[in-house]
Each structure stands twice: as C-alpha cells, then as structure tokens.
Design a protein around this motif. Structure first.
Motif, PDB file in Angstrom:
ATOM      1  N   VAL A  39       0.859  -1.185   0.000  1.00  0.00           N
ATOM      2  CA  VAL A  39       0.000   0.000   0.000  1.00  0.00           C
ATOM      3  C   VAL A  39       0.896   1.237   0.000  1.00  0.00           C
ATOM      4  N   ASP A  40       0.601   2.188  -0.874  1.00  0.00           N
ATOM      5  CA  ASP A  40       1.408   3.397  -0.966  1.00  0.00           C
ATOM      6  C   ASP A  40       1.175   4.272   0.254  1.00  0.00           C
ATOM      7  N   SER A  41       2.250   4.710   0.865  1.00  0.00           N
ATOM      8  CA  SER A  41       2.149   5.481   2.102  1.00  0.00           C
ATOM      9  C   SER A  41       1.762   6.934   1.862  1.00  0.00           C
ATOM     10  N   ASP A  42       1.972   7.437   0.659  1.00  0.00           N
ATOM     11  CA  ASP A  42       1.664   8.840   0.366  1.00  0.00           C
ATOM     12  C   ASP A  42       0.261   9.029  -0.197  1.00  0.00           C
ATOM     13  N   PHE A  43      -0.094   8.226  -1.173  1.00  0.00           N
ATOM     14  CA  PHE A  43      -1.370   8.414  -1.859  1.00  0.00           C
ATOM     15  C   PHE A  43      -2.424   7.379  -1.458  1.00  0.00           C
ATOM     16  N   GLY A  44      -2.005   6.328  -0.758  1.00  0.00           N
ATOM     17  CA  GLY A  44      -2.932   5.256  -0.452  1.00  0.00           C
ATOM     18  C   GLY A  44      -3.155   4.382  -1.671  1.00  0.00           C
ATOM     19  N   GLY A  45      -3.890   3.297  -1.499  1.00  0.00           N
ATOM     20  CA  GLY A  45      -4.155   2.392  -2.605  1.00  0.00           C
ATOM     21  C   GLY A  45      -3.056   1.358  -2.788  1.00  0.00           C
ATOM     22  N   PHE A  46      -3.356   0.329  -3.585  1.00  0.00           N
ATOM     23  CA  PHE A  46      -2.395  -0.737  -3.870  1.00  0.00           C
ATOM     24  C   PHE A  46      -1.375  -0.239  -4.902  1.00  0.00           C
TER      25      PHE A  46
ATOM     26  N   PHE B 240      -0.819   4.028  -9.269  1.00  0.00           N
ATOM     27  CA  PHE B 240      -0.017   3.666 -10.429  1.00  0.00           C
ATOM     28  C   PHE B 240       1.053   4.724 -10.676  1.00  0.00           C
ATOM     29  N   TYR B 241       1.991   4.391 -11.543  1.00  0.00           N
ATOM     30  CA  TYR B 241       3.061   5.334 -11.875  1.00  0.00           C
ATOM     31  C   TYR B 241       2.761   5.965 -13.226  1.00  0.00           C
ATOM     32  N   ASP B 242       2.609   7.283 -13.227  1.00  0.00           N
ATOM     33  CA  ASP B 242       2.380   8.055 -14.438  1.00  0.00           C
ATOM     34  C   ASP B 242       3.738   8.489 -14.987  1.00  0.00           C
ATOM     35  N   ILE B 243       4.027   8.131 -16.227  1.00  0.00           N
ATOM     36  CA  ILE B 243       5.354   8.413 -16.782  1.00  0.00           C
ATOM     37  C   ILE B 243       5.600   9.910 -16.935  1.00  0.00           C
ATOM     38  N   ARG B 244       4.552  10.720 -16.959  1.00  0.00           N
ATOM     39  CA  ARG B 244       4.717  12.166 -17.071  1.00  0.00           C
ATOM     40  C   ARG B 244       4.579  12.871 -15.732  1.00  0.00           C
ATOM     41  N   LEU B 245       3.688  12.377 -14.868  1.00  0.00           N
ATOM     42  CA  LEU B 245       3.350  13.109 -13.651  1.00  0.00           C
ATOM     43  C   LEU B 245       3.770  12.397 -12.382  1.00  0.00           C
ATOM     44  N   GLY B 246       4.433  11.248 -12.499  1.00  0.00           N
ATOM     45  CA  GLY B 246       4.863  10.513 -11.311  1.00  0.00           C
ATOM     46  C   GLY B 246       3.758   9.627 -10.759  1.00  0.00           C
ATOM     47  N   ARG B 247       4.008   9.083  -9.588  1.00  0.00           N
ATOM     48  CA  ARG B 247       3.039   8.166  -8.987  1.00  0.00           C
ATOM     49  C   ARG B 247       1.789   8.923  -8.567  1.00  0.00           C
ATOM     50  N   ARG B 248       0.629   8.330  -8.868  1.00  0.00           N
ATOM     51  CA  ARG B 248      -0.649   9.000  -8.640  1.00  0.00           C
ATOM     52  C   ARG B 248      -1.716   7.984  -8.236  1.00  0.00           C
ATOM     53  N   ARG B 249      -2.798   8.526  -7.723  1.00  0.00           N
ATOM     54  CA  ARG B 249      -4.021   7.746  -7.503  1.00  0.00           C
ATOM     55  C   ARG B 249      -5.192   8.653  -7.867  1.00  0.00           C
ATOM     56  N   VAL B 250      -6.067   8.183  -8.744  1.00  0.00           N
ATOM     57  CA  VAL B 250      -7.142   8.999  -9.293  1.00  0.00           C
ATOM     58  C   VAL B 250      -8.482   8.398  -8.900  1.00  0.00           C
ATOM     59  N   GLU B 251      -9.446   9.270  -8.563  1.00  0.00           N
ATOM     60  CA  GLU B 251     -10.760   8.817  -8.085  1.00  0.00           C
ATOM     61  C   GLU B 251     -11.884   9.316  -8.985  1.00  0.00           C
ATOM     62  N   HIS B 252     -11.770   9.055 -10.281  1.00  0.00           N
ATOM     63  CA  HIS B 252     -12.774   9.578 -11.197  1.00  0.00           C
ATOM     64  C   HIS B 252     -13.249   8.491 -12.157  1.00  0.00           C
ATOM     65  N   HIS B 253     -14.402   8.765 -12.753  1.00  0.00           N
ATOM     66  CA  HIS B 253     -15.083   7.782 -13.593  1.00  0.00           C
ATOM     67  C   HIS B 253     -14.233   7.366 -14.791  1.00  0.00           C
ATOM     68  N   ASP B 254     -13.652   8.322 -15.479  1.00  0.00           N
ATOM     69  CA  ASP B 254     -12.879   7.999 -16.679  1.00  0.00           C
ATOM     70  C   ASP B 254     -11.687   7.114 -16.351  1.00  0.00           C
ATOM     71  N   HIS B 255     -11.030   7.398 -15.243  1.00  0.00           N
ATOM     72  CA  HIS B 255      -9.900   6.558 -14.832  1.00  0.00           C
ATOM     73  C   HIS B 255     -10.373   5.132 -14.544  1.00  0.00           C
TER      74      HIS B 255
END
Length: 717
Positions: A521-528, A549-564
């Motif tokens: 579990v990611d300690s900064d953003f939460g999630g697996f 997940f790791y975004d190659i442009r924006l770094g590690r992220r976690r997104v909470e939206h429908h499109d994602h």
C-alpha cells in the motif's frame, strides 16, 4: 484366528512330552522281552508298537483329540468371520443405497462417484465382487476373509479381527438415518464398499438439502453455517477470471476480457446488492429527474433530454453464478451481497464473509473506496451518526432523497466536487419545497482546493444563486443533537442548526485485502501499488480508485474519477488476457454545477500550483446541456475520443482582452509545475480533451500560454 495360533502353541509342548514318554515305554518293553530294537522310526512314535500298554493308548487318543478340536475350532472361526462379513457388507450397501441416491437423469460426476444401487442400475451395471478377490472395507480393516464357503486348510494361518470391532456394522458410523424397506439392495448389483465417497461433490449438493446428506456433510455444514451452504449452491468453486468489486472498473474489465476472449468465464463479487452501475448520476442528473419514482426506476433524463438507466447493462446481460461453470460460451456472472475478506495469493483463492472459498486463475482487485468521515462526527455519538449521510452508493441516494423530502434543513459539509454537486442539486430542489440547504467548507471559496481563488469565488456566487446558503472558512468543532435537531459548533464561535448532515469530505481507498494478500500500500497516496501494467502480482491486477499507479509524465498517482475507472479497468482486462500494455492514459474528470456550468479537467489540478487562465465570452452552446446534445450522452468521458491530437490547428481569431472580474463564461486554466503544464481545466469547453492530453504528454515549456489556449478555439462563436 489369533486364538487358534495361541491354542496350537499350548498344545505343542504336550505333544512333544507324550512322544518322549512313548519312546521310553517302547525301550522298556524291548528290554523286558530281552531285545532292544536298533531304531524306532519317528513316524511310529505317536502310535507305539503293537502290544503297547493302556498308558500309551491314552496318550495317542489325547493327541488325536487335540488335533480334531483344533480343526473344528478353526472351521467354526472361519465360518463365523465369513458370516459377519456378509452381514456387514449387506448393511453397508443398504444404508448407502438409501442415503445417497442421486437421480438417474443427472449426468454429473457425482452420480458416477456415489455408486448407489439406483445409479448403477440405470447407468452402467457393475458386476458383483469376485469370490477370489475380496474388497477391503473403507472403514479401515486391514484384510477381509475370502468369500468361499469352504473352511480353510488347518495348516493355513488365519487372522481374525477382534469380535468387539466387528459386531456393529461400519455403515452405522457414516449414516444414522432410518432405512426404507422398499430399497432392499440386490446382492448381484452391490458396489464395492470402497467406492462409497465420504465427501459429496458439488453438483450432488446442489440437488439435495444439507439435512439429507450423510453425517460427514452435515458436520461440514454445521461448521460453516447455513449461509455457507446456500452460497456453495450458487457460487462456482472456481472462476478463471475473478473480479473483486462491482463498480465501473470491474465492469469495464469484464467487457474487455470478453472482447478478447469470447468464451471467458468472468465472476464479479460485490458487497453491494446491485448490478454494476455508474456513480456520477447519483450526484448529478438523478436529482433533476421529473419522475417521482426515480429512486425505484433509477432512470433519468440527461441534459439533452435523452433517457437512460444508471445501470451499465440490464440483468439479461449477465448469467447466473450457478450457470457460469457450465455455460458453453462463457459469460459474466455477478454475485451480489458478499464481501471478499481474505485473499490467499499463494493458493490462488479468496474467502468470502460467509466462509465460502473461490479459486481463480487471474484476479482483479477493484474495491474502490469508502467515504471518509469527520472525526468530530464519529465522536458525536450514535444519535448524531443516525442523522448523518456519507454519500457513495445507490442506497445513499435513496436515503438522502427520502430525508430531504421530510425535513426543513440540511447541511452539506465539504466544498469539493461531490459536496458542490449535491449542494447545487438540493438547492435547485429547495426552490419548490422550501428546504434550507447549507454548504460549509474550510476553504475561502467553493472548490477552493481545485480552482484558482478568483474562479473559486465566482463559482461560490453561482452556487448561492442555486439557492444554497454558503458558509466558508468553517471548521467544525463539535456536533450535538438537541431537541431532535443537530447543532454544529464552529471553531470561530458560529453555531449552525440543521436537521441532517451530508459528509462529503473525500474518499478512502479500500485496501482491506492488503494484509492477507501481502500487497503493498502506498504510504503517500494510499491504494495498492501497481506496476505499469497495473499488476500487483503476476496474476493479480488492480484498477480504479484503489490503484496507485506510476504516471510516466506526472509521477506516482491515484485517481478517483469515472474515466480513470473505465480506462484502467479496460486496460487491466486486456492485460489479464495477455496484452501486457502499460497504462499511459491521462484520464479526465468532469463536474457539473447544474445544466449551465460545467468543466472537464485532466492531470494535476491543485490550486496550490501556479495557474494561468485564458477566458472568453460564453455562448448558448457553451454549457453542459449543449455538450450532451452534441455528444448524445451525459457521461462525457464515454464520448471523448482516444485519438491523439497530433497537429491541432489554432484559431486565427485574436484573443480579446478579458478582465478577471466577472466574465468567466468559458476558458482554459493551465496548472504549472517547474514551468511545465501538468494540469488543464476546460471551463465550459467540451470535447477538446485530446488536445489537452497531448499538451501534458509533450511536457514542454511554453512562453505564451495565450497562444496555447488558441488550440482549443475558445474565441470562436
């Protein structure tokens, strides 16, 4: 038979003593008559020479009687053992034929394994056990006597079981039900006792209630509970593709799996009672529906007037879980109302909250998130919690809709996407019902964590025009219930009274399975934490709100939206079928503050970053309603194209001078990090997302963002 050997050991010394005595008598007799025989054959020692005394004859009779008695005892022992074996065999067959009688029409492996008289007679008859080859009992006897009726030779060793272990039939240990007189077994068709199974197979369990199972089955059901027995009747024990969670990501993955593997068998397990559905309308269009029965139908009209259901597919799209294993062309099955509580990644299986276990080949974790709550509300007590709604699911929508129709005041705590949407929706309803709607948040303006301050203030005024009483810079100190009304005490001394609270303060990713599964579990953003292919393990993927997940442009992220959720679920499904594609998609999200104001965003949109906004005067077509009329759907991420804008053509219309005072009809807001655009908001500008996606992907510095804004043609009417 063991006693026979003991008797023989006791008789042997007596026989040797009598033989020695006979030999001595013969010698004395020879000496008495004046001659000593040179040699007396050993074969005549037992009978003695002619003319022996009565003493010799007595010993001869004694030896003969001993041999005869041993022979008779051996014969009776063998005959008794054979009789007990026959009785034991008959009782065992009779009990099993009455207790385990599958239908002859059932063509399942269980009907072949049980081996009852009915199954044997109606399928493929078995011959009786051969007389020369006795079959051992399944109750643990080491050896059984031969079925021949003749006694064994006296010189053959015979082993006899202890009488106290063979007097009661072994079948009594397996079944204790009353036997039916009409089910007398046919000896010619009796199956071997060793073929009686101890554990029933799954198809047979589905045809008969647990109470009619043999004792071992009843013990298993008693240990697992009745819910487990019912679940085992509905769920397959194995699913090639197991999807945990019934949200958007799971449904997108199921569609993707079936598209690449048409015969795939997919099982979705969800703790919700509903089939997969989309969440955005719960805080948007459903609140503007004219149908009073919208909470039952869950159908709504989009801004363009078209009607649709909140569910992705009707029930006919899915197959029942019990049909999944036997479906010729595979399918998607949904098992509702159950939660996965334990995951064994080494054994490739999961355990549900009713102790049911399901094994899998490949698994997707799409558990989404749980609405957060304020600690001050959790400490307030049960009475306050009963008047608080944490909005997330269909049941929450139905509950809040009912509450809002029967109270006079409602307070929404939170100024983000969800809180602002609910406040506007309830405010629009308050114009007809007289409901007081209060929105409070710690920021200075509405959506203050996302929008730059000037736009946040403008948005706050729009929300007020929807009939919402906005309280900014509000930090909740305590909440109490007094006279059936909630009193919210703010830290600056202000007191707000209301009848109900809606807590819209964010989402906590659901990572309950991380501990049992050993997932990180990611300690900064939460999630697996997952790799570029959304993998947490070699055969485990994660998608949706729970994936970090790791975004190659924006770094590690976690997104909470429908499109994602849609795109990550779709990609995870493809990778589960062997695609091995990396997740490079820049997902978008959107929010509507009623039918006239809406925006779409991509990348990192954080008001703490430097921003540059370029605006223009809006026209009648620059509204969410007009956008849905053009695209035909209210879920705008469904209409956006995946095509990359390789060479967008900028508008030749010169950008007019726009003052940031009160004219924010439409525009583009760029979010910068190290002078590079990392986020973009399209304010009342729709269907331009491929352009924004390419700008972020390029990662270039731009000296004049006004020129970049022309790519979106915001200055054209």
């Amino acid at each position: 038979m063991l006693k026979c050997r003991t008797v023989c050991k006791k008789i042997a010394p007596l026989a040797r003593a009598s033989s020695t005595l006979c030999r001595q008598n013969v010698r004395r007799t020879g000496m008495k008559h004046g001659r000593i025989p040179p040699h007396v054959p050993a074969v005549n020692m037992a009978t003695g020479p002619a003319g022996a005394s009565r003493e010799n004859q007595f010993y001869v009779l004694l030896v003969g009687a001993t041999c005869l008695g041993g022979t008779i005892y051996t014969y009776r022992t063998v005959t008794g053992a054979q009789k007990r074996y026959d009785e034991r065999f008959a009782v065992l067959h009779q009990a099993t034929s009455e207790e385990i009688a599958p239908s002859a029409q059932t063509e399942s492996p269980a009907a072949e394994a049980i081996g009852t008289a009915e199954a044997v007679s109606q399928s493929e008859p078995q011959t009786a056990p051969a007389a020369e080859e006795p079959s051992p009992l399944s109750t643990g006897a080491e050896a059984a006597p031969s079925e021949t009726t003749e006694p064994l030779p006296a010189n053959e060793p015979v082993l006899e079981a202890e009488p106290d272990k063979t007097e009661e039939p072994a079948a009594a240990l397996l079944v204790e039900e009353e036997t039916s007189p009409s089910s007398e077994p046919n000896p010619a068709e009796q199956p071997e006792p060793s073929s009686v199974p101890i554990v029933d197979s799954e198809p047979a369990a589905a045809e008969s209630p647990a109470a009619e199972l043999p004792m071992p089955h009843a013990e298993v059901v008693a240990e697992s509970g009745p819910d487990s027995a019912l679940a085992s009747l509905k769920l397959p024990s194995h699913a090639p593709y197991l999807l945990i969670g019934g949200g958007t990501a799971s449904f997108a993955a199921a569609r993707s799996i079936r598209a690449r593997d048409p015969g795939a068998r997919v099982l979705i397990v969800t703790d919700e009672p509903d089939l997969p559905y989309m969440r955005p309308p719960l805080s948007k269009e459903l609140w503007f529906a004219d149908d009073p029965a919208v909470t039952d139908t869950l159908r709504f009209k989009q801004w363009n007037g078209k009607e649709r259901s909140i569910y992705f597919q009707p029930p006919s799209f899915y197959i029942s879980p019990e049909e999944l294993s036997s479906a010729e062309n595979g399918g998607v099955a949904v098992f509702t109302g159950r939660k996965v509580v334990h995951m064994d990644v080494r054994g490739n299986k999961v355990k549900l909250d009713d102790n049911t276990e399901i094994s899998y080949d490949k698994c997707l974790i799409a558990t989404g998130g749980v609405p957060r709550n304020l600690q001050v509300l959790e400490r307030a007590g049960e009475e306050v919690l009963n008047k608080t709604t944490r909005f997330r699911k269909i049941d929450d929508f139905r509950s809040l809709d009912k509450v809002s129709r029967n109270i006079k005041s409602i307070a929404v705590i939170g100024g983000g996407f969800l809180g602002s949407e609910l406040a506007c929706a309830l405010g629009r309803r308050s114009q007809d019902s007289g409901l007081e709607v209060i929105q409070m948040f710690p920021e200075k303006g509405n959506m203050g964590k996302v929008l730059p301050e000037y736009l946040s203030n403008w948005t706050t005024d729009k929300v007020k025009k929807e009939g919402v009483k906005v309280i900014s810079e509000a930090l909740v100190k305590s909440v109490t219930c007094k006279d059936d009304q909630l009193e919210i005490q703010l830290k600056d001394g202000r007191l707000v009274k209301t009848d109900h609270i809606v807590a819209a303060v964010g989402l906590e990713p659901n990572v309950d399975l991380a501990k049992s599964a050993g997932l990180e579990v990611d300690s900064d953003f939460g999630g697996f934490r997952v790799n570029a292919e959304l993998q947490a393990r070699s055969n485990i993927w994660v998608a949706g709100d729970a994936a970090c997940f790791y975004d190659i442009r924006l770094g590690r992220r976690r997104v909470e939206h429908h499109d994602h959720a849609v795109v990550s679920g779709r990609l995870a499904g493809e990778n589960m079928t062997g695609a091995n594609k990396p997740y490079w998609h820049q997902s978008m999200f959107w929010s509507d503050l009623g039918p006239d104001v809406g925006y779409e965003a991509i990348g990192i949109v954080d008001s703490s970053l430097p921003t540059v906004g370029v605006f223009a005067k809006a026209t009648a077509k620059d509204t969410p309603k007009a956008a849905t009329e053009q695209s035909g759907t209210g879920i705008r991420s469904e209409s956006e194209t995946e095509e990359v804008a390789l060479s967008p053509v900028a508008s030749t219309t010169p950008a007019p001078a726009v003052t940031h005072k009160d004219d924010y009809g439409k525009g583009v807001i760029f979010y910068l990090r190290d002078k590079v655009v990392v986020g973009i908001i399209l304010w009342n500008v729709f269907n331009r997302m491929p352009i924004a996606r390419k700008i972020i992907k390029d990662g270039e510095e731009h000296t004049d963002l006004n020129e970049v804004a022309k790519l979106f043609n915001i200055h054209e009417d």
